[in-house]
Design a protein around this motif. Structure first.
Motif, PDB file in Angstrom:
ATOM      1  N   LEU A   1       0.813  -1.214   0.000  1.00 17.41           N
ATOM      2  CA  LEU A   1       0.000   0.000   0.000  1.00 17.41           C
ATOM      3  C   LEU A   1       0.852   1.271   0.000  1.00 17.41           C
ATOM      4  N   LYS A   2       1.924   1.261   0.761  1.00 24.67           N
ATOM      5  CA  LYS A   2       2.772   2.457   0.853  1.00 24.67           C
ATOM      6  C   LYS A   2       3.373   2.825  -0.499  1.00 24.67           C
ATOM      7  N   LYS A   3       3.951   1.853  -1.191  1.00 23.43           N
ATOM      8  CA  LYS A   3       4.570   2.145  -2.485  1.00 23.43           C
ATOM      9  C   LYS A   3       3.530   2.583  -3.508  1.00 23.43           C
ATOM     10  N   ALA A   4       2.357   1.968  -3.464  1.00 18.88           N
ATOM     11  CA  ALA A   4       1.297   2.382  -4.381  1.00 18.88           C
ATOM     12  C   ALA A   4       0.936   3.846  -4.156  1.00 18.88           C
ATOM     13  N   PHE A   5       0.858   4.249  -2.897  1.00 13.62           N
ATOM     14  CA  PHE A   5       0.534   5.631  -2.555  1.00 13.62           C
ATOM     15  C   PHE A   5       1.606   6.587  -3.087  1.00 13.62           C
ATOM     16  N   VAL A   6       2.866   6.220  -2.904  1.00 13.25           N
ATOM     17  CA  VAL A   6       3.976   7.078  -3.350  1.00 13.25           C
ATOM     18  C   VAL A   6       4.016   7.169  -4.871  1.00 13.25           C
ATOM     19  N   TYR A   7       3.836   6.038  -5.552  1.00 15.82           N
ATOM     20  CA  TYR A   7       3.812   6.062  -7.025  1.00 15.82           C
ATOM     21  C   TYR A   7       2.713   7.013  -7.527  1.00 15.82           C
ATOM     22  N   GLY A   8       1.555   6.952  -6.877  1.00 17.46           N
ATOM     23  CA  GLY A   8       0.459   7.826  -7.274  1.00 17.46           C
ATOM     24  C   GLY A   8       0.783   9.293  -7.088  1.00 17.46           C
ATOM     25  N   ALA A   9       1.426   9.623  -5.971  1.00 10.08           N
ATOM     26  CA  ALA A   9       1.778  11.022  -5.700  1.00 10.08           C
ATOM     27  C   ALA A   9       2.745  11.557  -6.757  1.00 10.08           C
ATOM     28  N   TRP A  10       3.746  10.758  -7.103  1.00 11.46           N
ATOM     29  CA  TRP A  10       4.740  11.210  -8.089  1.00 11.46           C
ATOM     30  C   TRP A  10       4.111  11.390  -9.473  1.00 11.46           C
ATOM     31  N   THR A  11       3.335  10.413  -9.914  1.00  9.30           N
ATOM     32  CA  THR A  11       2.765  10.513 -11.267  1.00  9.30           C
ATOM     33  C   THR A  11       1.787  11.681 -11.383  1.00  9.30           C
ATOM     34  N   ASN A  12       0.995  11.911 -10.351  1.00 11.92           N
ATOM     35  CA  ASN A  12       0.053  13.025 -10.410  1.00 11.92           C
ATOM     36  C   ASN A  12       0.751  14.374 -10.340  1.00 11.92           C
ATOM     37  N   LEU A  13       1.835  14.425  -9.607  1.00  7.75           N
ATOM     38  CA  LEU A  13       2.618  15.669  -9.566  1.00  7.75           C
ATOM     39  C   LEU A  13       3.109  16.019 -10.968  1.00  7.75           C
ATOM     40  N   ILE A  14       3.610  15.019 -11.679  1.00  9.09           N
ATOM     41  CA  ILE A  14       4.125  15.252 -13.035  1.00  9.09           C
ATOM     42  C   ILE A  14       3.004  15.671 -13.993  1.00  9.09           C
ATOM     43  N   ILE A  15       1.869  14.981 -13.919  1.00 10.08           N
ATOM     44  CA  ILE A  15       0.760  15.294 -14.829  1.00 10.08           C
ATOM     45  C   ILE A  15       0.203  16.691 -14.565  1.00 10.08           C
ATOM     46  N   SER A  16       0.007  17.039 -13.290  1.00  7.28           N
ATOM     47  CA  SER A  16      -0.488  18.386 -12.960  1.00  7.28           C
ATOM     48  C   SER A  16       0.498  19.454 -13.418  1.00  7.28           C
ATOM     49  N   GLY A  17       1.799  19.155 -13.287  1.00  5.60           N
ATOM     50  CA  GLY A  17       2.813  20.100 -13.740  1.00  5.60           C
ATOM     51  C   GLY A  17       2.751  20.331 -15.243  1.00  5.60           C
ATOM     52  N   LEU A  18       2.529  19.249 -16.007  1.00  2.37           N
ATOM     53  CA  LEU A  18       2.408  19.376 -17.466  1.00  2.37           C
ATOM     54  C   LEU A  18       1.193  20.219 -17.852  1.00  2.37           C
ATOM     55  N   LEU A  19       0.071  19.983 -17.187  1.00  5.38           N
ATOM     56  CA  LEU A  19      -1.138  20.771 -17.471  1.00  5.38           C
ATOM     57  C   LEU A  19      -0.924  22.239 -17.150  1.00  5.38           C
ATOM     58  N   LEU A  20      -0.244  22.507 -16.041  1.00  2.46           N
ATOM     59  CA  LEU A  20      -0.016  23.895 -15.637  1.00  2.46           C
ATOM     60  C   LEU A  20       0.952  24.608 -16.574  1.00  2.46           C
ATOM     61  N   LEU A  21       1.987  23.911 -17.007  1.00  3.97           N
ATOM     62  CA  LEU A  21       3.002  24.546 -17.846  1.00  3.97           C
ATOM     63  C   LEU A  21       2.529  24.758 -19.281  1.00  3.97           C
ATOM     64  N   PHE A  22       1.873  23.748 -19.858  1.00  4.54           N
ATOM     65  CA  PHE A  22       1.558  23.793 -21.287  1.00  4.54           C
ATOM     66  C   PHE A  22       0.113  24.197 -21.587  1.00  4.54           C
ATOM     67  N   ARG A  23      -0.790  24.047 -20.631  1.00  2.00           N
ATOM     68  CA  ARG A  23      -2.191  24.487 -20.775  1.00  2.00           C
ATOM     69  C   ARG A  23      -2.785  24.096 -22.133  1.00  2.00           C
ATOM     70  N   PRO A  24      -2.882  22.802 -22.405  1.00  3.56           N
ATOM     71  CA  PRO A  24      -3.337  22.363 -23.745  1.00  3.56           C
ATOM     72  C   PRO A  24      -4.858  22.347 -23.878  1.00  3.56           C
ATOM     73  N   PHE A  25      -5.506  23.430 -23.447  1.00  2.00           N
ATOM     74  CA  PHE A  25      -6.969  23.450 -23.414  1.00  2.00           C
ATOM     75  C   PHE A  25      -7.582  23.500 -24.812  1.00  2.00           C
ATOM     76  N   ASP A  26      -6.861  24.084 -25.762  1.00  2.00           N
ATOM     77  CA  ASP A  26      -7.375  24.155 -27.133  1.00  2.00           C
ATOM     78  C   ASP A  26      -7.092  22.874 -27.918  1.00  2.00           C
ATOM     79  N   PHE A  27      -6.166  22.052 -27.402  1.00  4.18           N
ATOM     80  CA  PHE A  27      -5.856  20.770 -28.040  1.00  4.18           C
ATOM     81  C   PHE A  27      -6.625  19.693 -27.278  1.00  4.18           C
ATOM     82  N   VAL A  28      -7.884  19.577 -27.634  1.00  3.30           N
ATOM     83  CA  VAL A  28      -8.817  18.775 -26.838  1.00  3.30           C
ATOM     84  C   VAL A  28      -8.354  17.337 -26.633  1.00  3.30           C
ATOM     85  N   PRO A  29      -7.863  16.613 -27.647  1.00  7.28           N
ATOM     86  CA  PRO A  29      -7.418  15.232 -27.406  1.00  7.28           C
ATOM     87  C   PRO A  29      -6.298  15.143 -26.366  1.00  7.28           C
ATOM     88  N   VAL A  30      -5.339  16.082 -26.440  1.00  7.61           N
ATOM     89  CA  VAL A  30      -4.232  16.084 -25.471  1.00  7.61           C
ATOM     90  C   VAL A  30      -4.754  16.409 -24.077  1.00  7.61           C
TER      91      VAL A  30
END
Length: 468
Positions: A305-334
């Motif tokens: 359970l612990k490793k699963a929790f940590v893996y989730g935190a890292w992957t979501n941090l990266i994904i949120s960072g990509l959304l914040l930096l690139f803001r692909p709102f006009d590229f709907v599929p992305v």
């Protein structure tokens, strides 16, 4: 107690059905967290800052109720069990309160609507506290197999995803078809459906827990009542390092999730600038999130359970960072892809919290000999809800400072504020989680100490436990 006498009740279908109790309360919570701000500002025309303060005050009351409820649970023993009275009573209180807010507020004079909403939101919080304290503590009696607890997380993740899809995809179209975000008829339809589903899911959860809600399944050696007091909370929190770390990491994520829920519509209104895209994104991302529930469970079973929790935190941090930096709102599929991956990876953290609490309940019983699931669960919930209670105020104040009012036109300030609220807070929460989990010490060796050979049992959905 022999394996033979326990086999009739120790079946894995109970582990799978038990999270329906959490699903029944989540029906309400998603509606309040995701749409109460919109309901209050668009339908009742309340000030957004005032609405945010209502959310904060109500959630603080909910947090203060948890220690009281947890203490009573640990002292309770009735013919109906230790846990079931709180599930039923909590559901009744929540449904009455929801009806009063979303259906009768329109019939109250505007000058008294704020008092009316405050009163019944406070009562709703009492019922919600009763249900969630049980939902977070009773898994400890459903199964003692640490390989099975992530299966409960899988089931809970599937239920949570489906419920979120139902409300997030269905609410806006229902309101639109009945007159828009301020529609009286629309809100009445939505709230009625939530009440009906709450009762159906609760009934199924009661079936799952019924045979295990008995003294012989409570704690170490089957002890039932514990002599516990409110002051015991401080001793438990002080002495239990895994509980401390889970409180810190999960409450940080909960604050971010609650902020996101409250700001969801504003994010699509002012950052994405396309409200109609919200149900489309939710519709596409839901199958991915369902897949995520199974992936998160597999990772928890395979790596812990612990490793699963940590893996989730890292992957979501990266994904949120990509959304914040690139803001692909006009590229709907992305945009849909990244939002879907975010929902998938969020399952790694969100759905494994309750199984970790069950581990902590057993860890405390193993170290001290005291089975106090109510105190453990409500200690966690108190901190979790107290911290996340500021979400409504954060969203209300920041949106108010940016110039938001009902029907406000898009501005640069509203764009930046909604973007920061929706993506910035999850990044912060995931960073805190990664750090805190370094000090969470429940691992395979601790499992062997607590459960012996049962900690190595496989988690096949066809298996019937020979031992509780």
């Amino acid at each position: 107690m022999t394996a033979k006498t326990k086999n009739p009740v120790d079946k894995l279908w109970r582990v799978i059905m038990y999270p329906l109790g959490s699903a029944s309360s989540n029906m309400h919570n998603i509606l309040f967290m995701g749409f109460f701000m919109v309901f209050a500002t668009e339908a009742l025309k309340l000030n957004p800052v005032t609405t945010g303060l209502i959310l904060t005050g109500a959630r603080m009351l909910n947090a203060l109720m948890d220690p009281i409820v947890g203490t009573i649970i640990d002292k309770t023993e009735t013919k109906f069990g230790k846990f079931r009275p709180f599930l039923v009573g909590g559901s009744i209180i929540m449904n009455i309160s929801l009806f009063m807010i979303f259906q009768l507020s329109f019939d109250i004079p505007h000058n008294f609507q704020l008092i009316w909403v405050l009163l019944f939101y406070a009562s709703w919080d009492i019922g919600y506290s009763m249900m969630t304290t049980v939902n977070k503590s009773a898994l400890a009696i459903i199964t003692k197999n640490p390989k099975h607890r992530p299966v409960s997380g899988i089931a809970g993740g599937v239920y949570s995803t489906l419920i979120q899809m139902l409300l997030m995809v269905g609410t806006i179209p229902l309101l639109t078809m009945n007159g828009g975000l301020g529609s009286e008829a629309g809100w009445r339809i939505v709230s009625t459906l939530v009440i009906i589903l709450n009762l159906v899911l609760l009934g199924l959860a009661l079936i799952a827990i019924s045979a295990k809600d008995k003294p012989e399944f409570f704690g170490v050696g089957g002890q039932s009542k514990e002599k516990v007091k409110i002051k015991d909370y401080f001793a438990v929190i002080k002495s239990n390092r895994p509980l401390q770390m889970l409180m810190l990491s999960a409450s940080s994520n909960k604050l971010a999730d609650t902020v996101d829920s409250a700001a969801l519509v504003y994010f699509y209104m002012y950052a994405v600038k396309n409200v109609s895209l919200q149900p489309i994104v939710s519709g596409f991302s839901t199958p991915v999130a369902l897949l995520g529930a199974f992936i998160a469970g597999w990772v928890a079973i395979r790596f812990g359970l612990k490793k699963a929790f940590v893996y989730g935190a890292w992957t979501n941090l990266i994904i949120s960072g990509l959304l914040l930096l690139f803001r692909p709102f006009d590229f709907v599929p992305v945009f849909i892809l990244l939002m879907s991956l975010n929902m998938l990876c969020r399952r790694l953290t969100a759905q494994n919290v309750d199984p970790m609490i069950a581990d902590i309940v057993d860890y405390h019983a193993h170290k001290t000999g005291k089975f106090i699931p109510g105190i453990i669960a409500s200690s966690f919930s108190f901190i979790d809800k107290f911290i996340s209670s500021f979400a409504g105020t954060i969203v209300g104040v920041l949106m108010g400072l940016a110039g938001y009012s009902a029907g406000a036109e898009p501005t640069t300030a509203l764009f930046l504020t909604s973007l920061f609220i929706y993506l910035g807070f999850p990044i912060l929460g995931d960073l805190i989680s990664v750090i805190a989990m370094k000090f969470y010490k429940i691992d395979k060796e601790i499992y062997k100490e607590m459960y012996g050979e049962s900690s190595e049992k496989p988690a096949s959905v066809l298996e019937v436990e020979a031992k509780a």
